[in-house]
Design a protein around this motif. Structure first.
Motif, short mmCIF file in Angstrom:
data_model
loop_
_atom_site.label_atom_id
_atom_site.label_comp_id
_atom_site.label_asym_id
_atom_site.label_seq_id
_atom_site.Cartn_x
_atom_site.Cartn_y
_atom_site.Cartn_z
N LEU A 158 0.83 -1.21 0.00
CA LEU A 158 0.00 0.00 0.00
C LEU A 158 0.86 1.26 0.00
O LEU A 158 0.61 2.20 -0.76
CB LEU A 158 -0.92 -0.01 1.23
CG LEU A 158 -2.04 -1.05 1.23
CD1 LEU A 158 -2.82 -1.00 2.53
CD2 LEU A 158 -2.97 -0.83 0.04
N LEU A 159 1.90 1.27 0.84
CA LEU A 159 2.79 2.44 0.89
C LEU A 159 3.56 2.61 -0.41
O LEU A 159 3.89 3.73 -0.81
CB LEU A 159 3.75 2.32 2.07
CG LEU A 159 3.14 2.51 3.46
CD1 LEU A 159 4.19 2.30 4.53
CD2 LEU A 159 2.52 3.90 3.59
N SER A 160 3.85 1.50 -1.07
CA SER A 160 4.58 1.57 -2.34
C SER A 160 3.69 2.12 -3.45
O SER A 160 4.12 2.95 -4.25
CB SER A 160 5.09 0.18 -2.73
OG SER A 160 5.94 -0.35 -1.73
N VAL A 161 2.45 1.67 -3.48
CA VAL A 161 1.52 2.09 -4.54
C VAL A 161 1.24 3.59 -4.46
O VAL A 161 1.17 4.28 -5.48
CB VAL A 161 0.21 1.29 -4.46
CG1 VAL A 161 -0.84 1.88 -5.39
CG2 VAL A 161 0.47 -0.17 -4.82
N VAL A 162 1.11 4.11 -3.24
CA VAL A 162 0.82 5.55 -3.10
C VAL A 162 2.07 6.40 -3.20
O VAL A 162 2.00 7.63 -3.13
CB VAL A 162 0.10 5.83 -1.76
CG1 VAL A 162 -1.21 5.07 -1.68
CG2 VAL A 162 0.99 5.50 -0.58
N GLY A 163 3.22 5.75 -3.33
CA GLY A 163 4.47 6.49 -3.53
C GLY A 163 5.15 6.93 -2.25
O GLY A 163 6.10 7.71 -2.29
N ALA A 164 4.68 6.41 -1.09
CA ALA A 164 5.25 6.86 0.20
C ALA A 164 6.70 6.43 0.35
O ALA A 164 7.55 7.18 0.83
CB ALA A 164 4.41 6.32 1.35
N ARG A 165 7.01 5.20 -0.07
CA ARG A 165 8.39 4.71 0.09
C ARG A 165 9.34 5.50 -0.81
O ARG A 165 10.47 5.80 -0.42
CB ARG A 165 8.47 3.21 -0.21
CG ARG A 165 7.79 2.37 0.85
CD ARG A 165 7.87 0.89 0.55
NE ARG A 165 9.18 0.33 0.88
CZ ARG A 165 9.43 -0.99 0.87
NH1 ARG A 165 8.47 -1.85 0.54
NH2 ARG A 165 10.63 -1.44 1.16
N GLN A 166 8.89 5.84 -2.01
CA GLN A 166 9.73 6.64 -2.90
C GLN A 166 9.93 8.04 -2.33
O GLN A 166 11.03 8.61 -2.43
CB GLN A 166 9.09 6.72 -4.29
CG GLN A 166 9.84 7.62 -5.27
CD GLN A 166 11.26 7.18 -5.52
OE1 GLN A 166 11.56 6.00 -5.43
NE2 GLN A 166 12.15 8.12 -5.80
N ALA A 167 8.89 8.59 -1.72
CA ALA A 167 9.01 9.92 -1.12
C ALA A 167 10.05 9.90 0.00
O ALA A 167 10.82 10.86 0.16
CB ALA A 167 7.66 10.38 -0.58
N GLN A 205 18.66 12.48 -9.37
CA GLN A 205 17.73 11.69 -10.14
C GLN A 205 16.91 10.79 -9.23
O GLN A 205 17.39 10.32 -8.20
CB GLN A 205 18.47 10.83 -11.17
CG GLN A 205 19.17 11.62 -12.26
CD GLN A 205 19.84 10.70 -13.27
OE1 GLN A 205 19.78 9.49 -13.18
NE2 GLN A 205 20.48 11.30 -14.26
N GLU A 206 15.66 10.55 -9.63
CA GLU A 206 14.81 9.65 -8.87
C GLU A 206 15.08 8.21 -9.30
O GLU A 206 15.56 7.94 -10.40
CB GLU A 206 13.33 9.98 -9.11
CG GLU A 206 12.91 11.33 -8.53
CD GLU A 206 11.42 11.56 -8.68
OE1 GLU A 206 10.76 10.71 -9.33
OE2 GLU A 206 10.93 12.57 -8.16
N MET A 207 14.75 7.29 -8.42
CA MET A 207 14.90 5.88 -8.72
C MET A 207 13.85 5.47 -9.75
O MET A 207 12.65 5.65 -9.52
CB MET A 207 14.74 5.05 -7.44
CG MET A 207 15.04 3.57 -7.63
SD MET A 207 14.69 2.62 -6.12
CE MET A 207 15.80 3.38 -4.94
N PRO A 208 14.24 4.93 -10.90
CA PRO A 208 13.26 4.53 -11.91
C PRO A 208 12.43 3.34 -11.43
O PRO A 208 12.91 2.50 -10.68
CB PRO A 208 14.12 4.15 -13.12
CG PRO A 208 15.46 3.81 -12.55
CD PRO A 208 15.63 4.70 -11.35
N ARG A 209 11.16 3.32 -11.84
CA ARG A 209 10.23 2.23 -11.53
C ARG A 209 10.19 1.95 -10.02
O ARG A 209 10.10 0.80 -9.58
CB ARG A 209 10.63 0.94 -12.28
CG ARG A 209 10.74 1.12 -13.79
CD ARG A 209 11.10 -0.17 -14.50
NE ARG A 209 12.36 -0.74 -14.00
CZ ARG A 209 13.57 -0.32 -14.37
NH1 ARG A 209 13.67 0.67 -15.24
NH2 ARG A 209 14.66 -0.88 -13.88
N ALA A 210 10.25 3.03 -9.24
CA ALA A 210 10.35 2.88 -7.78
C ALA A 210 9.13 2.20 -7.19
O ALA A 210 9.26 1.34 -6.30
CB ALA A 210 10.54 4.26 -7.14
N ARG A 211 7.94 2.54 -7.66
CA ARG A 211 6.74 1.95 -7.07
C ARG A 211 6.69 0.46 -7.32
O ARG A 211 6.31 -0.33 -6.44
CB ARG A 211 5.49 2.64 -7.63
CG ARG A 211 5.40 4.11 -7.26
CD ARG A 211 4.06 4.72 -7.57
NE ARG A 211 4.04 6.15 -7.26
CZ ARG A 211 2.96 6.90 -7.22
NH1 ARG A 211 1.78 6.36 -7.46
NH2 ARG A 211 3.04 8.19 -6.94
#
Length: 461
Positions: free
Chosen positions: A126-135, A303-309
């Protein structure tokens, strides 16, 4: 306008992006084999730990099969969905927490503990899908990202030194130098010299050749480096001489699959266990994935991590599937760095590891021919290579240097990537705030630091 002729690439190249990653199928397969060899110990260690808490018929063999299946699924998802060269398997440390603290120490049924692992996996997804871990990853400053990579390297090297018997327990000083004349030590030292020399000569597959060479030396010399059923070291006993001694039909772990108790895990008394599984694996896996991605060249400065979610969701799905099959938390393995060091850059590495884990269900006696003393040099060498990025830390700025140092130090000394990340984040935020430079820190990182501090206060670990 002149048109560039279109050349149709093989489907493996197109799917995994081999050309874009400047790699080849052969290199990816070799990297996958190297990663598998350095982490194949989990096939035997995980069942040994979990069988102390999980009481089912033929527990060791069933748990070995579950370990292989969970590792194969997790690695396949990572390779096919996220397309990263990171292998997954039931995590060390988390399996000990599962068995000795939760089940044996707290008296919680192993089925309920599996339910807690499954729920923590849902939270990861759930945290991955909403982008929380990438944030959270984006909020971590470069100095800490470099320190996480270096800390993982120091952790890997420490594991290698421990597995080889070079570093041992010492009642007076906690750690001490092992018996240098013992077989595991000299086999490991020979393997380290071989791999290091081959790498210096830029020989392709240097780490893998070192593992195979030291294994061959151990077998030929009859070195006492193989752990027997009673836990003592002995020489390689060989196979039975027949095909049946090498190939064994897998056993379906029917007493483990689907036995998790979700209702029990949702009970008020087990919520602290769920949260502990969640916090430890969240920062352990996030730190591991961030460090590996940085080492593999996926995370350049700014740079952001690609395909992070997809990357972080794959980690959560692996945890959920592993719990359903009957094992403790499945997570990304730091040993993936050995394959990265061999040049692996795409998901084909992880898929290769997945296939090898499935084959290990039939050929696991062959995997037992490679002793820990042979894979220890790979961990030491890869650990050394991962320290390279520390030269970019601003060591003249104490607010950057001290958190980086604590991150680097806490991982091997506490045997936990999560602790290293936690103390690094907490100290970074505290130093910046108290030195009047609080605006340099992301508000997200302050929130994470507060949660981590509260975790240590209320959960005690």
């Amino acid at each position: 306008m002149t048109q560039i002729p279109f050349t149709r690439r093989p489907w493996l190249d197109r799917f995994f992006g081999l050309t874009e990653a400047n790699t080849t199928v052969r290199r990816e397969l070799r990297a996958g084999l190297t990663t598998f060899l350095t982490m194949s110990y989990i096939l035997f260690v995980n069942p040994q730990i979990l069988s102390a808490a999980i009481d089912v018929p033929n527990a060791f063999v069933q748990l070995l099969m579950v370990t292989a299946i969970a590792a194969a699924f997790g690695s396949a998802v990572m390779g096919l969905v996220a397309k990263y060269p990171f292998a997954q398997a039931p995590g060390m440390g988390l399996n000990a927490f599962f068995a000795y603290t939760v089940v044996l120490g707290m008296g919680i049924p192993w089925q309920t503990a599996l339910g807690a692992v499954f729920i923590s996996g849902i939270l990861f997804v759930l945290l991955s899908v909403v982008g929380a871990r990438q944030a959270i990853v984006d909020a971590i400053p470069l100095s800490l990202k470099l320190a996480i990579t270096g800390g993982i390297g120091a952790f890997l090297a420490f594991i290698g030194l421990k597995n080889a018997g070079i570093v041992v327990d010492n009642e007076a000083t906690l750690l001490g130098l092992g018996q240098l004349t013992s077989a595991p030590v000299w086999i490991a030292m020979i393997g380290l010299l071989i791999s290091g020399a081959l790498m210096a000569r830029r020989v392709t597959g240097a780490i893998l050749w070192g593992i195979l060479a030291s294994t061959l030396i151990a077998i030929v010399t009859g070195a006492q480096v193989y752990v027997g059923p009673d836990g003592t070291l002995g020489a390689f006993s060989g196979f039975t001489g027949s095909i049946a001694g090498i190939i064994s039909a897998p056993i379906w772990p029917g007493d483990l699959v689907g036995q998790m108790d979700l209702a029990g895990a949702l009970g008020l008394g087990v919520l602290s266990v769920v949260l502990t599984f969640f916090f430890v694996d969240f920062f352990d896996a996030t730190g591991t994935l961030t460090g590996l991605a940085h080492r593999a060249g996926y995370m350049k400065e700014g740079q952001e991590m690609p395909r992070a979610r997809r990357l972080f969701a794959s980690d959560g799905l692996a945890a959920m599937f592993g719990a359903f099959m009957g094992t403790s938390t499945t997570t990304a393995y730091v040993e993936s760095a050995s394959g990265i060091e061999e040049g692996g850059r795409t998901g084909l590495v992880a898929v290769t590891v997945a296939v090898l884990f499935l084959l290990a269900m039939f050929l696991w006696p062959l995997a037992s021919a490679i002793p820990g003393a042979a894979t220890a040099p790979a961990l030491i060498l890869v650990g050394a290579m991962m320290l390279e990025g520390l030269k970019h830390v601003d060591w003249d700025d104490i607010t950057e240097a001290l958190p980086a140092f604590l991150t680097l130090l806490f991982m091997p000394l506490t045997f936990s990537i999560a602790n290293g990340v936690s103390f690094g984040v907490i100290s970074y935020c505290g130093l910046k705030l108290l030195s009047g430079r609080g605006r340099e820190v992301s508000p997200i990182l302050y929130g994470i630091a507060l949660l981590l501090a509260l975790r240590y206060v209320y959960l005690g670990e």
